[in-house]
Design an enzyme around this catalytic site. Sequence first.
Site, mmCIF file in Angstrom:
data_model
loop_
_atom_site.group_PDB
_atom_site.id
_atom_site.type_symbol
_atom_site.label_atom_id
_atom_site.label_comp_id
_atom_site.label_asym_id
_atom_site.label_seq_id
_atom_site.Cartn_x
_atom_site.Cartn_y
_atom_site.Cartn_z
ATOM 1 N N LYS A 1 2.809 -6.060 0.931
ATOM 2 C CA LYS A 1 2.517 -7.125 1.744
ATOM 3 C C LYS A 1 1.378 -7.966 1.406
ATOM 4 O O LYS A 1 0.348 -7.272 0.905
ATOM 5 C CB LYS A 1 2.626 -6.813 3.238
ATOM 6 N N ASP B 1 0.366 -0.597 10.313
ATOM 7 C CA ASP B 1 0.994 -1.597 9.430
ATOM 8 C C ASP B 1 2.346 -0.730 8.976
ATOM 9 O O ASP B 1 3.132 -1.763 8.545
ATOM 10 C CB ASP B 1 -0.022 -1.601 8.326
#
Length: 285
Positions: free
Chosen positions: A14, A139
Site C-alpha cells: 500500500k 494497518d
Amino acid sequence: MTDPSRLTLPAPAKLNRMLNIIGRRDDGYHLLQTLFQFLDRGDTLDFAWRDDGQIVLDTELPEVAGNDNLVRRAARRLQQRTGTSCGARIRLHKTLPMGGGLGGGSSDAATTLHGLNRLWRLGLTTPELAEIGLELGADVPVFVHGHAAWGEGIGERLTPVELDCPWFVVVHPGVGVSTPAVFKAPELTRNTPPITITRALQGGAASWRNDCEATVRRLYPDVARALDWLGSKAPSMLTGTGACVFARLDCREAAESLAGELPASWQAFVARGLNRSPLQDALDP
C-alpha cells in the site's frame, strides 16, 4: 482440479497517498487522516492444510520467522478466536522491503486471515476478520477490507474511496527508518487541522502531503536525498514513516523510464495504483 487443502494468495503493498497528523491520544498513539491505496505488487503466501493444529512458517528471511511475526500471530489468533483444531504450513515469499512504509507485514497478516479462513472453512465475515486484524496492528484492517480507503483514528476507521490510479516509481534508499523514533520526535507536526474526505478528494494529489516527511528528512539524510532526487523528476512523497518514497507518473512508460535513471545504490520498482486489492480479486474473481 484445484486442491482444497492448498491455497496461494497475494499480499499487496500500500501507499499512503497523504498523511495528516491531527493530534495524539492519551496513550501516545497519534490521530491520523490518511488515504490508503494498493499497488499491483507485493508478497505472496502459500497455505497448506495440516491436521495437527501446528502453524509452520517457512521463509527465507530469519528475521520474520520468529513467534512475533505477524503471519504466525494472525494464524494463532484465528485459531484462538474460532477454536479450530486445524493447522497450516505457510510459505512466505517476501519481495517487499521490510520497514519501508508499504505495509508488508500488515498485508501478510491480512492475507493469512483471509487465506486460513477459507482453507479451514471457518466462515468468518470480512468485518469479523478485520476485527481480529485490528488486534494485530492498525494497518491490518484496510488490507482485510481490500478497498482504497480514507483512514481516521489511528488508521483503523475506514471509509472506502475511489482514487486516481497512476503509475508509481517506489524507491527504497537503503536505510531503515524507526517508526517509534519518528513519532517520538519533538518537532513532528501533530496539530494539522482536520479536513473532510470531500475536501481531501477535491484538493487532489497536488494538495496532499505527509506530516512525517520533514522529521524523516532530518533524521535520515538518505531518505531526504531520495525525495529530492525523485521530486526533481515528478511529484513525490514519503509513504507512512518511510523509508520508501514514491513518484507519481501518468503512464507505465514514463515510470519505467524514470526507474531506469535511478542511482544503482537504491532499490526500486514500478507499480500501478489500485482501488481494489489484488487479494480481493484472488478471493472473489
